[in-house]
Design an enzyme around this catalytic site. Structure first.
Site, PDB file in Angstrom:
ATOM      1  N   HIS A  46       0.809  -1.217   0.000  1.00  0.00           N
ATOM      2  CA  HIS A  46       0.000   0.000   0.000  1.00  0.00           C
ATOM      3  C   HIS A  46       0.846   1.272   0.000  1.00  0.00           C
ATOM      4  O   HIS A  46       0.316   2.368  -0.173  1.00  0.00           O
ATOM      5  CB  HIS A  46      -0.949   0.009   1.204  1.00  0.00           C
ATOM      6  CG  HIS A  46      -0.260   0.346   2.487  1.00  0.00           C
ATOM      7  ND1 HIS A  46       0.585  -0.538   3.127  1.00  0.00           N
ATOM      8  CD2 HIS A  46      -0.270   1.477   3.228  1.00  0.00           C
ATOM      9  CE1 HIS A  46       1.060   0.038   4.222  1.00  0.00           C
ATOM     10  NE2 HIS A  46       0.558   1.266   4.304  1.00  0.00           N
ATOM     11  N   HIS A  67       1.865   6.925  -0.448  1.00  0.00           N
ATOM     12  CA  HIS A  67       0.964   6.117   0.378  1.00  0.00           C
ATOM     13  C   HIS A  67      -0.381   6.015  -0.339  1.00  0.00           C
ATOM     14  O   HIS A  67      -1.124   6.993  -0.416  1.00  0.00           O
ATOM     15  CB  HIS A  67       0.806   6.773   1.748  1.00  0.00           C
ATOM     16  CG  HIS A  67       0.145   5.905   2.752  1.00  0.00           C
ATOM     17  ND1 HIS A  67      -1.212   5.680   2.770  1.00  0.00           N
ATOM     18  CD2 HIS A  67       0.677   5.182   3.772  1.00  0.00           C
ATOM     19  CE1 HIS A  67      -1.499   4.876   3.776  1.00  0.00           C
ATOM     20  NE2 HIS A  67      -0.366   4.546   4.398  1.00  0.00           N
TER      21      HIS A  67
END
Length: 164
Positions: A70, A85
């Site tokens: 992620h 992110h």
């Protein structure tokens, strides 16, 4: 051979960070997560993505690829450590819906394909789709200036200017 002896060793000081994903540019302070909005991890900007693909915003090296895919960290040629992110609270997806196209230690060029992600899954199962792009070693730079644009295209539009 001797010409290299007299050549100035000029390290790269200033870089332009391109959009790693296409979408709407958002000021970091508007990210609905205090860790990013209050710049606890560093300064930067965010993008609300329109596609599920992340491309390298700089020439550099992959210094971190989270096991859940992620988030990814890149060290730029001037030493800037950039965290991308993908989404908010996406760590809870445990890697589901994410595909990495690079591994830690790999050198990358601006525009190289880094990650793919299922944007619909993130919309349905995470807190948000916003992608913060953070300079985690902000203190090492004299200025980090965000561009003032509405929409950005991955690999085409500048989003941050980072000066040593």
């Amino acid at each position: 051979m001797l010409k290299n002896l007299f050549k100035k060793n000029e390290a790269i000081k200033d870089i332009t960070i391109l959009a790693p994903v296409s979408g709407e540019l958002i000021g970091l302070e508007k990210v609905p997560d205090p860790v990013f909005a209050e710049k606890m991890m560093g300064d930067g900007i965010a993008i609300d993505p329109s596609i599920g693909e992340i491309f390298s915003p700089v020439n550099g090296k992959i210094i971190q690829l989270f096991p859940t895919k992620h988030a990814i960290g890149i060290e730029a040629e001037n030493g800037a450590e950039i965290l991308i992110h993908v989404g908010l609270d996406t760590v809870n997806l445990n890697g589901e819906g994410f595909t990495a196209h690079v591994e830690e230690g790999k050198k990358v060029k601006q525009g190289d394909h880094l990650l793919s992600f299922n944007l619909e899954m993130i919309r349905e199962r995470a807190t948000g789709t916003i992608i913060p792009i953070i300079i985690t070693n902000t203190d090492a730079f004299s200025s980090i200036k965000a561009e003032n644009k509405k929409q950005v295209m991955a690999g085409k539009d500048a989003i941050l200017l980072v000066n040593k």
